[in-house]
Enzyme design. Structure first.
Site, PDB file in Angstrom:
ATOM      1  N   ARG A 522       0.836  -1.213   0.000  1.00 23.71           N
ATOM      2  CA  ARG A 522       0.000   0.000   0.000  1.00 23.71           C
ATOM      3  C   ARG A 522       0.863   1.253   0.000  1.00 23.71           C
ATOM      4  NH1 ARG A 522      -3.758   0.821   4.729  1.00 23.71           N
ATOM      5  NH2 ARG A 522      -1.915   0.163   5.856  1.00 23.71           N
ATOM      6  N   SER A 586       7.606  -4.910   7.223  1.00 27.34           N
ATOM      7  CA  SER A 586       7.230  -5.848   8.293  1.00 27.34           C
ATOM      8  C   SER A 586       8.033  -7.137   8.264  1.00 27.34           C
ATOM      9  CB  SER A 586       5.734  -6.158   8.190  1.00 27.34           C
ATOM     10  OG  SER A 586       5.027  -4.954   8.175  1.00 27.34           O
ATOM     11  N   ASP A 640       5.596  -3.057  11.305  1.00 28.77           N
ATOM     12  CA  ASP A 640       4.141  -2.893  11.450  1.00 28.77           C
ATOM     13  C   ASP A 640       3.690  -2.982  12.910  1.00 28.77           C
ATOM     14  OD1 ASP A 640       4.778  -5.591  11.595  1.00 28.77           O
ATOM     15  OD2 ASP A 640       3.032  -6.289  10.496  1.00 28.77           O
TER      16      ASP A 640
END
Length: 900
Positions: A522, A586, A640
């Site tokens: 994203r 992440s 994350d």
């Protein structure tokens, strides 16, 4: 004349549909806990939970009490794929002194007969399981227990009503054990109707209804457990013995009962009881014909008005007479012969009229039976949510078998009343005795299966002592990761993030965030406003990462990321602005500062080459330079988990722990700088990214890993790595379930022992299916549909086991995750030196959010293992996007303060 006289006995299809609707209402009453006590149709749970599946085998005994004779059977069941069985029987009379005597005599008589049977069959020294067919209404609380509600048929034995008939039989057998050397284990109490269904179910697996139409009448069928409020639990199905003979005892059929029905009832042994049975069963139809003929004769319509003694004698006309008179060819001559024997000297017209009376009476019986059966079939079809249903009705009873036209009439009426059901009527072979043996065989099979399923799942049930051990081991591993001399060899890496503060509400500005952590990537634009009306606005776009890029070269991966950023900047019209950027990455990184992150190793299916050991921020900057279209100020590389903590910290300053329980599993927390030996300085705090997924990579939790965990690990992209994550995270739970299902199928405990092609495919069982299957709202029917989508053709029993497997795997994951988190909150409590700690954990991840029980079990476990900590769990909204922007904003704020 006869038609006019008996018009009340002739029922139109509309009247039958009305009877069907009334019976459906009675069924609902009987199934409801509150309405059952006053219901006429008792809908008794039989505790028979499964139909035969063909794998039953062994030697079984059965005794059968309820008809005109007592029967003992030996049934050999062969699991040869042909559903074959061998039946040997012996019949014993049931003399009146037994059927009308006292309970002790009755059960002694049964034990005597069984002892004689075992002697003749040379079975005296074998210990055999026994099924007891007891064809009277009983209230059961388990399969091998039944309290007699009331005697029916011609039985009136004293001292048995309201007692458990199985324990009475066991007592009688116990007496014989010593004197006659017989050893029998009573495993099941079965009603003859249930026995009929099971006998036919052994030959035809579609059979889920049993029907008796003989001296008595009754029906049973497989009902969904969730509808049976009299029995705990809502998983699977159970056979319900309707005891429909009592339909109408509350007046529900009064408008359909004729004066003859009333007269017959008044003269019976049990006036006002079993009114439906008295309109249907062969025990009463002959008597009904006699009463009609008597009245017609008295009114001069038959036999010139001459009433013979025989016509005045109760029970003189029997069902066998009715059947003989209705035969096609010899019916009239039979009628003449029977009536002559009764001293009635009929004319030709009398014979035709009497034959017509018999037809109307037996026709009504078949029609009423069809209406009630149609109600059961409709309920089955609706339970299955089918527009059209194929099913089999197992059927037994003298009326159905010996009456020349009864079966055909019943079949026709059922097909007219339920055109949406394709019904096969299967005549029971070997009757209720074989059925009792089949029920016993199924119970025997299920008990053996249960033991094996329990043995397979036992290693997943972690007692509290083991969880405390996991908590303490995790605590020790956290310390190793923080200490300078042990950090290099520690499996829990305790990586410093250089995030030294949480949001204070003064953050503001426009920020970009990138989020790479799974199969999607994203790009976000985040606008943060400060002050009294502080807010965060976000705009984002999602891009897919194809497998060939996830597992290609590092350069290809980062070029793809930059291509996605370019698309987004263009889409938002901000290509020229040099915005501060937070990069949520992440994967385990070793950081030397907030904007430097060296990849320790890929997880979650990524395998891009030439990345491990490299600084991912440099790789991103180089890809931006290669593209040469825009520039960005990369302020922070963010995990994350840290983003999750920061997002919740923006709302709640007490939030100092971040937890991810999704595709992966990880925790971060604010640690005192003085405890972080690998970073210079003792003042303040820094967020530590524990990377706890690698807990156990040194073998410290090997004793709780199962053979299924080892299978999953060996088949993964990174064998031997991230062992704790492989037991707790969404990416692997479905695969653990698949391994267990394969093992249970190989043992013949699932899917009829057949491993389908789809079950062989790694990754077929996604974790979202676990969440769906374990949902409390899902009926087993929907579980079966999910399994069908996966190409797994499951029975109801299979679905229950699959649901149980999913449950133990996800519960273990939540408990292990809770044990790890308990170690962290206890560490925080000790850091702060307080008796009681109040702390908030920011949580994200699909497993926590979407699984129906994971979050509850996790919270309960933390409470059990860290009782001095009051932990609040706060759901994070977009930790990896909003969190990255907030970290960037906090870093900018702290950087500006540092410059000043």
């Amino acid at each position: 004349q006869v038609d006019r006289y008996l018009y009340q006995l002739r029922l139109s299809d509309d009247a039958l549909l009305d009877v069907m609707a009334r019976f459906q209402a009675e069924m609902l009453k009987g199934l409801g806990r509150d309405t059952n006590p006053t219901a006429a149709v008792k809908m008794l749970p039989s505790f028979v939970r499964a139909l035969p599946d063909g794998s039953e085998k062994g030697d079984f005994l059965a005794v059968d009490l309820g008809g005109s004779q007592f029967r003992a059977h030996r049934v050999k069941v062969f699991a040869d794929g042909k559903q074959s069985s061998q039946l040997e029987s012996k019949f014993y009379p049931t003399p009146q002194e037994v059927t009308q005597g006292n309970g002790a005599e009755l059960f002694d008589y049964i034990a005597d007969c069984l002892s004689d049977f075992m002697e003749t069959k040379n079975l005296k020294h074998k210990k055999l399981p026994l099924g007891f067919t007891f064809s009277f209404p009983c209230k059961q609380t388990k399969l091998e227990e039944g309290v007699l509600l009331a005697w029916t048929k011609h039985f009136r034995v004293r001292g048995v009503q309201d007692t458990d008939v199985v324990s009475s039989l066991r007592k009688a057998l116990q007496k014989h054990k010593a004197s006659f050397d017989i050893d029998v284990d009573v495993l099941a109490l079965v009603n003859d109707t249930v026995g009929t269904m099971m006998t036919c179910g052994y030959d035809d697996q579609r059979c889920e209804v049993g029907l008796i139409v003989g001296t008595g009448t009754n029906a049973c069928y497989m009902e969904e457990m969730r509808h049976i409020s009299l029995v705990e639990g809502d998983e699977g199905r159970m056979c319900i013995n309707t005891e429909w003979g009592a339909f109408g005892d509350d007046g529900a059929l009064d408008d359909l009962r004729t004066e003859f029905d009333r007269e017959l009832d008044l003269g019976s042994l049990n006036p006002g009881k079993q009114l439906f049975e008295k309109m249907i069963s062969s025990l009463y139809l002959g008597e009904l014909v006699r009463l009609i003929l008597l009245k017609m004769t008295k009114e001069g319509l038959l036999f010139n008005g001459k009433v013979s003694t025989a016509l005045l004698t109760k029970g003189k006309i029997e069902m066998r007479h009715v059947s003989a008179m209705e035969k096609d060819k010899e019916g009239l001559s039979n009628t003449k012969e029977i009536l002559t024997d009764l001293n009635l000297f009929p004319s030709e017209e009398d014979c035709v009229a009497v034959q017509h009376v018999c037809t109307i009476v037996s026709f009504r019986s078949a029609n009423l039976c069809a209406a009630a059966l149609a109600a059961i079939l409709t309920r089955l079809r609706e339970n299955k949510k089918l527009l059209r249903m194929r099913t089999t009705v197992g059927i037994d009873g003298g009326l159905y078998k010996t009456h020349p036209k009864y079966a055909k009439r019943l079949h026709k009426a059922v097909r007219r009343l339920v055109p949406t059901c394709d019904v096969r009527f299967l005549l029971s072979e070997g009757g209720s005795g074989r059925g009792a043996a089949v029920v016993t065989a199924v119970a025997h099979r299920l008990a053996a299966q249960r033991r094996r399923v329990d043995a397979a799942l036992a290693p997943f049930l972690l007692p509290l002592a083991v969880l405390r051990e996991v908590r303490d081991t995790m605590r020790a591993e956290l310390e190793y990761g923080l200490k300078r001399e042990t950090q290099a060899t520690a499996t829990v890496k305790m990586l410093p993030t250089y995030v030294c503060g949480t949001p204070d509400g003064t953050e503001k500005g426009k920020f970009l965030a990138l989020d790479l952590g799974g199969t999607n990537f994203r790009v976000l634009l985040v606008k943060i406003k400060s002050g009294r009306r502080k807010s965060v606005q976000m705009y984002n776009k999602i891009f897919a990462i194809p497998l060939e890029i996830m597992q290609g070269t590092g350069e290809e991966l980062f070029d793809h990321i930059v291509q996605c950023i370019a698309d987004f900047l263009e889409y938002m019209g901000i290509k020229g602005a040099r915005l501060p950027l937070g990069f949520t990455f992440s994967f385990p990184c070793r950081q030397a500062s907030i904007d430097k992150g060296t990849l320790v190793g890929w997880t979650k299916g990524f395998k891009a080459t030439d990345c491990e050991g490299e600084d991912v921020v440099d790789m991103l900057r180089e890809a931006i330079r290669r593209r040469n279209e825009f520039d960005l100020d990369i302020v922070a590389v963010v995990n994350d988990t840290v983003g999750t903590m920061m997002t919740c910290g923006y709302e709640d300053p007490n939030c100092e722990i971040g937890l991810i329980a999704g595709t992966g599993s990880n925790v971060c927390y604010m640690e005192d700088m003085k405890n972080i030996e690998i970073v210079e300085g003792n003042e303040g705090k820094m967020c530590i990214n524990t990377e706890w997924g690698a807990f156990g990579d040194n073998g410290c939790i090997d004793h709780i890993r199962t053979k299924y965990d080892r299978e999953v690990d060996e088949g993964s992209l990174n064998p031997g790595k991230q062992r704790y994550e492989k037991m707790t995270s969404g990416m692997y739970l479905g695969e653990i379930v698949r391994q267990i299902l394969i093992d249970l199928t190989k043992q013949g405990l699932l899917f009829r022992g057949h491993i389908s092609e789809s079950l062989r495919k790694r990754g077929i069982f996604e974790t979202k299916f676990l969440s769906q299957i374990e949902s409390d709202r899902l009926a087993l029917l929907q579980v079966r549909r999910i399994l069908q989508q996966l190409g797994l053709d499951s029975t109801c029993d299979d679905s229950i086991i699959v649901k149980e497997v999913c449950g133990v795997v996800s519960r273990r994951a939540a408990r292990l995750c809770g044990a790890g988190l308990a170690a962290i909150v206890e560490k925080k409590r000790e850091n702060q030196g307080v008796e009681r700690l109040q702390i908030t954990v920011g949580v994200d991840g699909t497993l926590y959010k979407l699984h129906p029980h994971f979050s509850r079990v996790l919270r309960e476990t933390v409470k059990e293992l860290a009782p001095q900590c009051d932990v609040t769990f706060m759901l994070s909204e977009d930790g990896s996007g909003k969190g990255a922007a907030l970290i960037t904003a906090v870093a900018k704020r702290l950087h500006n303060i540092g410059q000043k």
